[in-house]
Write an enzyme that holds these catalytic residues in place. Structure first.
Site, PDB file in Angstrom:
ATOM      1  CG  ASP A  80      -1.816  -1.224   1.312  1.00  0.00           C
ATOM      2  OD1 ASP A  80      -1.889  -1.980   0.323  1.00  0.00           O
ATOM      3  OD2 ASP A  80      -2.403  -1.447   2.380  1.00  0.00           O
ATOM      4  CE  LYS A 138      -3.546  -4.649   1.671  1.00  0.00           C
ATOM      5  NZ  LYS A 138      -4.088  -3.697   2.666  1.00  0.00           N
ATOM      6  CB  CYS A 172      -1.870  -2.252   5.888  1.00  0.00           C
ATOM      7  SG  CYS A 172      -3.489  -1.505   5.579  1.00  0.00           S
TER       8      CYS A 172
END
Length: 203
Positions: free
Chosen positions: A18, A82, A115
């Protein structure tokens, strides 16, 4: 030779989490994170390591950073979008991890306490060994990422750095791979110097 805590390129993959355009400006030392992540992607290319890249909720957080997008394109890596914070809790991402079949996972990305941390804890639960590159991980607040790195270490993850990973995987000097990786290190050093000047407000 299977030594605990030592990277073995036949068992290793790279996971980039990310590193996205709308979130990056708010991330501490974000230029360093991009530089380190780029060096890891280049290392994966030189050493022919499998690599997986994720993006979280692209509509809100934007695409991956342009430099990393270009490197992924050169290696035919398609980022997986995601919604789950942990990579391991997204069905497509989990399937990709299982398919790659590697038990040592080099981890880079943001945010360190969300994350990245959740993914690392899940990787440990899957009996995999995460190698978290501290210089390729950050958050909006330094306290959050520092606490996350401590927690991940205490849970059993290996905390390391990008350059340590690069030379550990290379293993030998004097080889064609080593010469290619020296060029990667040179670009990484130059990018870190630019990032340091930028953070200091120096042109």
């Amino acid at each position: 030779m299977n030594v605990p805590g030592i990277l073995n390129r036949d068992r290793t993959m790279l996971l980039v989490i990310d590193v996205q355009t709308r979130l990056l400006p708010h991330i501490q030392r974000h230029e360093h994170v991009v530089a380190a992540t780029a060096a890891l992607l280049e290392t994966a290319r030189v050493l022919e390591l499998p690599a997986m890249v994720t993006v979280q909720y692209v509509k809100g957080l934007g695409p991956m950073h342009e430099t990393l997008t270009q490197l992924c394109s050169q290696q035919d890596i398609d980022p997986l979008e995601k919604m789950a914070f942990s990579v391991c809790r997204d069905e497509r991402c989990r399937a990709q991890l299982d398919w790659m079949g590697r038990d040592q996972v080099i981890v880079a990305g943001i945010e360190g306490h969300v994350c990245v941390q959740q993914t690392v804890l899940d990787l440990l639960n899957m009996k995999l060994t995460p190698f978290v590159c501290a210089d390729a991980v950050s958050s909006r607040r330094m306290g959050d990422v520092e606490t996350a790195l401590t927690r991940m270490r205490q849970a059993g993850a290996v905390i390391t750095t990008t350059e340590a990973v690069l030379f550990e995987l290379c293993g030998l000097s004097g080889t064609p791979e080593f010469k290619e990786l020296l060029a990667v290190v040179k670009r990484f050093d130059e990018a870190r110097s630019r990032a340091a000047r930028s953070e200091a407000g120096v042109c």
